[in-house]
Write a protein that holds these residues in place. Structure first.
Motif, PDB file in Angstrom:
ATOM      1  N   VAL A  66       0.862  -1.184   0.000  1.00 11.59           N
ATOM      2  CA  VAL A  66       0.000   0.000   0.000  1.00 11.59           C
ATOM      3  C   VAL A  66       0.898   1.233   0.000  1.00 11.59           C
ATOM      4  CG1 VAL A  66      -1.823   1.249   1.228  1.00 11.59           C
ATOM      5  CG2 VAL A  66      -1.786  -1.249   1.299  1.00 11.59           C
ATOM      6  N   LYS A  67       0.660   2.119  -0.971  1.00  9.58           N
ATOM      7  CA  LYS A  67       1.560   3.261  -1.146  1.00  9.58           C
ATOM      8  C   LYS A  67       0.843   4.597  -0.966  1.00  9.58           C
ATOM      9  CE  LYS A  67       3.933   0.608  -4.684  1.00  9.58           C
ATOM     10  NZ  LYS A  67       3.931   0.363  -6.127  1.00  9.58           N
ATOM     11  N   ASN A  68       1.132   5.290   0.095  1.00  6.11           N
ATOM     12  CA  ASN A  68       0.673   6.655   0.289  1.00  6.11           C
ATOM     13  C   ASN A  68      -0.812   6.807  -0.037  1.00  6.11           C
ATOM     14  OD1 ASN A  68       0.966   9.343   0.911  1.00  6.11           O
ATOM     15  ND2 ASN A  68       1.680   9.926  -1.133  1.00  6.11           N
ATOM     16  N   LEU A  69      -1.605   5.936   0.525  1.00  4.36           N
ATOM     17  CA  LEU A  69      -3.015   5.859   0.125  1.00  4.36           C
ATOM     18  C   LEU A  69      -3.918   6.768   0.970  1.00  4.36           C
ATOM     19  CD1 LEU A  69      -4.889   2.781  -1.012  1.00  4.36           C
ATOM     20  CD2 LEU A  69      -5.853   3.962   0.948  1.00  4.36           C
ATOM     21  N   ILE A  73     -10.638   3.125  -7.701  1.00  5.10           N
ATOM     22  CA  ILE A  73      -9.854   2.187  -8.509  1.00  5.10           C
ATOM     23  C   ILE A  73      -8.467   2.094  -7.889  1.00  5.10           C
ATOM     24  CG2 ILE A  73      -8.789   1.763 -10.766  1.00  5.10           C
ATOM     25  CD1 ILE A  73     -11.653   1.659 -11.239  1.00  5.10           C
ATOM     26  N   MET A  74      -8.030   0.857  -7.638  1.00  5.84           N
ATOM     27  CA  MET A  74      -6.720   0.664  -7.017  1.00  5.84           C
ATOM     28  C   MET A  74      -5.794  -0.057  -7.988  1.00  5.84           C
ATOM     29  SD  MET A  74      -6.061  -0.652  -3.198  1.00  5.84           S
ATOM     30  CE  MET A  74      -4.426  -0.473  -2.490  1.00  5.84           C
ATOM     31  N   GLN A  75      -4.601   0.486  -8.161  1.00  8.16           N
ATOM     32  CA  GLN A  75      -3.587  -0.132  -9.025  1.00  8.16           C
ATOM     33  C   GLN A  75      -2.236  -0.030  -8.334  1.00  8.16           C
ATOM     34  OE1 GLN A  75      -4.467   2.553 -12.474  1.00  8.16           O
ATOM     35  NE2 GLN A  75      -4.643   0.649 -13.640  1.00  8.16           N
ATOM     36  N   GLY A  76      -1.557  -1.135  -8.237  1.00  4.28           N
ATOM     37  CA  GLY A  76      -0.209  -1.142  -7.676  1.00  4.28           C
ATOM     38  C   GLY A  76      -0.086  -0.453  -6.326  1.00  4.28           C
ATOM     39  N   GLY A  77      -1.044  -0.687  -5.431  1.00  2.00           N
ATOM     40  CA  GLY A  77      -0.951  -0.143  -4.074  1.00  2.00           C
ATOM     41  C   GLY A  77      -1.435   1.292  -3.935  1.00  2.00           C
TER      42      GLY A  77
END
Ligand SMILES: Nc1ncnc2c1ncn2[C@@H]1O[C@H](COP(=O)(O)OP(=O)(O)OP(=O)(O)O)[C@@H](O)[C@H]1O
Ligand SMILES: [Mg+2]
Length: 375
Positions: free
Chosen positions: A18-21, A211-215
């Motif tokens: 999970v990146k900076n979500l 929409i979630m892509q690559g974290g």
């Protein structure tokens, strides 16, 4: 209760799942996290539930901070007041349906009579009122899934987290329960986060789709917005837009396609957007007719082609047409009243210029930041 996720980070060893979500679920609304397998949906949900230790960021439920990387706050899962329903329906087979729902309430200290009353109430809501006394092992998959849902709802969690709860069911049951879930969600004003990789499910159940892509969350909007205007070619493709063509250059309002694919007329407004690379057309926006005379309208792309594959779907035909310039265009269209769209037949294609969207390949971090601010 409102849920806020800010700058959430989760790493498994070296892998940033999970990146900076950033994500907000307004009170009483349903947000669906939609994305490909492995993009980090379950990880995000587990962080909110308190089942994972994030590496940074902040999570709030209502006014309460349940996780804060900076101050080291982390409220344990059972004190967060969230209910989770998982993909595999975990019912206790040796108990009745009613006890399956009432048992966790009793564990929480709710009196026997009150637990029973609440259980009867939610079983009614999920359409299982008549099966309370049945042994839970004697249920169909869909009924077990409803028991699991009823059990979570009975606890009256501030937030309901559902991780692909319908994916084990057959298509018809899934359709039925999807409608049922939406009804319950609206009737009860549940605040929920629903995870799926199925776009139909997302469109049906969401107030907002993330929409979630690559974290990362790469687009956020209502189902109508996301469906009509995907932010990138990769999102369009994920949402079933099969006609994605690389654009070499723009000549006025004509997109010159790569690999001598020919040209596509695009809308003036679309042509003005800088930096776009892919022309995307929904298959249902391609009109296919058995080949007849020309007579082109001005704002319409008209092409001749040969049907390569045609699949009859009842109310519609899904076909791939190879154009004279070698482009393979997919179309979903009603069966023609006269003539045929069978494999090998010559057809003409029509695509309104306004149906051709020019999109970047992916949403960049910068774009993402701007969109989140705009929302
Ligand atoms: N416990 C773990 N240890 C290491 N890596 C993990 C762990 N759990 C998940 N991952 C990795 O993190 C990434 C995100 O996983 P996650 O389960 O959140 O995906 P997902 O979007 O829920 O996918 P799916 O639709 O398949 O359920 C994946 O690349 C996965 O391999
Ligand atoms: Mg998952």
């Amino acid at each position: 209760m409102k849920v806020g996720v800010e700058a959430l980070e989760l790493t498994y060893g070296e892998h940033r799942a999970v990146k900076n979500l950033d994500l907000t679920i307004p009170d009483g609304s349903s947000v669906v996290l939609l994305g490909q397998s492995g993009c980090g949906k379950t990880s995000t949900m587990r962080c909110i539930a308190g089942l994972e230790s994030p590496s940074g960021g902040r999570i709030t439920i209502g006014e309460r901070t349940v996780y804060d990387g900076a101050s080291g706050t982390s409220i344990p899962s059972h004190k967060r007041n969230v209910g989770m329903v998982f993909q595999s329906y975990a019912v206790w087979p040796h108990m009745t349906v009613l006890d399956n729902v009432a048992f966790p309430l009793k564990m929480k200290g709710v009196g026997r009579a009150e637990a029973r009353r609440k259980a009867i109430d939610v079983l009614e809501v999920v359409g299982l009122g008549h099966l309370g006394e049945r042994g839970a092992s004697m249920l169909s998959g869909g009924q077990m899934q409803r028991v699991a849902l009823a059990r979570s709802m009975a606890m009256e969690p501030a937030v309901l987290l559902l991780d692909e709860p319908l994916s084990n069911l057959d298509a018809r049951l899934r359709d039925e329960l999807r409608v049922e879930l939406r009804r319950i969600q609206l009737d009860r004003g549940l605040t929920s986060l629903y995870v799926t990789h199925d776009q139909q499910e997302a469109l049906a159940l969401a107030d907002r789709i993330a929409i979630m892509q690559g974290g990362r969350i790469t687009q956020l909007g209502t189902p109508e917005e996301i469906y009509a205007a995907p932010a990138s070619a990769s999102i369009a493709s994920f949402l079933g837009v099969t006609n994605v063509f690389e654009v070499d250059s723009l000549d006025g309002n004509r997109a010159v396609l790569a690999d001598q694919g020919g040209q596509l007329l695009v809308d003036e407004a679309e042509a003005g957007i800088p930096g776009t690379r892919f022309a995307c057309i929904r298959p249902e926006h391609v009109r296919v007719t058995p080949a007849t005379g020309e007579g082109a309208a001005t704002a319409t792309n008209r092409m001749r082609g040969t049907v390569e594959v045609a699949v009859f779907q009842g109310a519609s035909i899904r076909c791939t047409v190879r154009t004279g310039t070698g482009l393979a265009i997919e179309a979903i269209c009603p069966p023609p009243v006269t003539g045929t769209l069978a494999t090998g037949s010559e057809v003409s294609l029509e695509v309104d210029a306004r149906a051709v969207r020019l999109l970047p390949e992916d949403v960049t971090e910068l774009q993402q930041a701007q969109e989140v601010v705009a929302v």
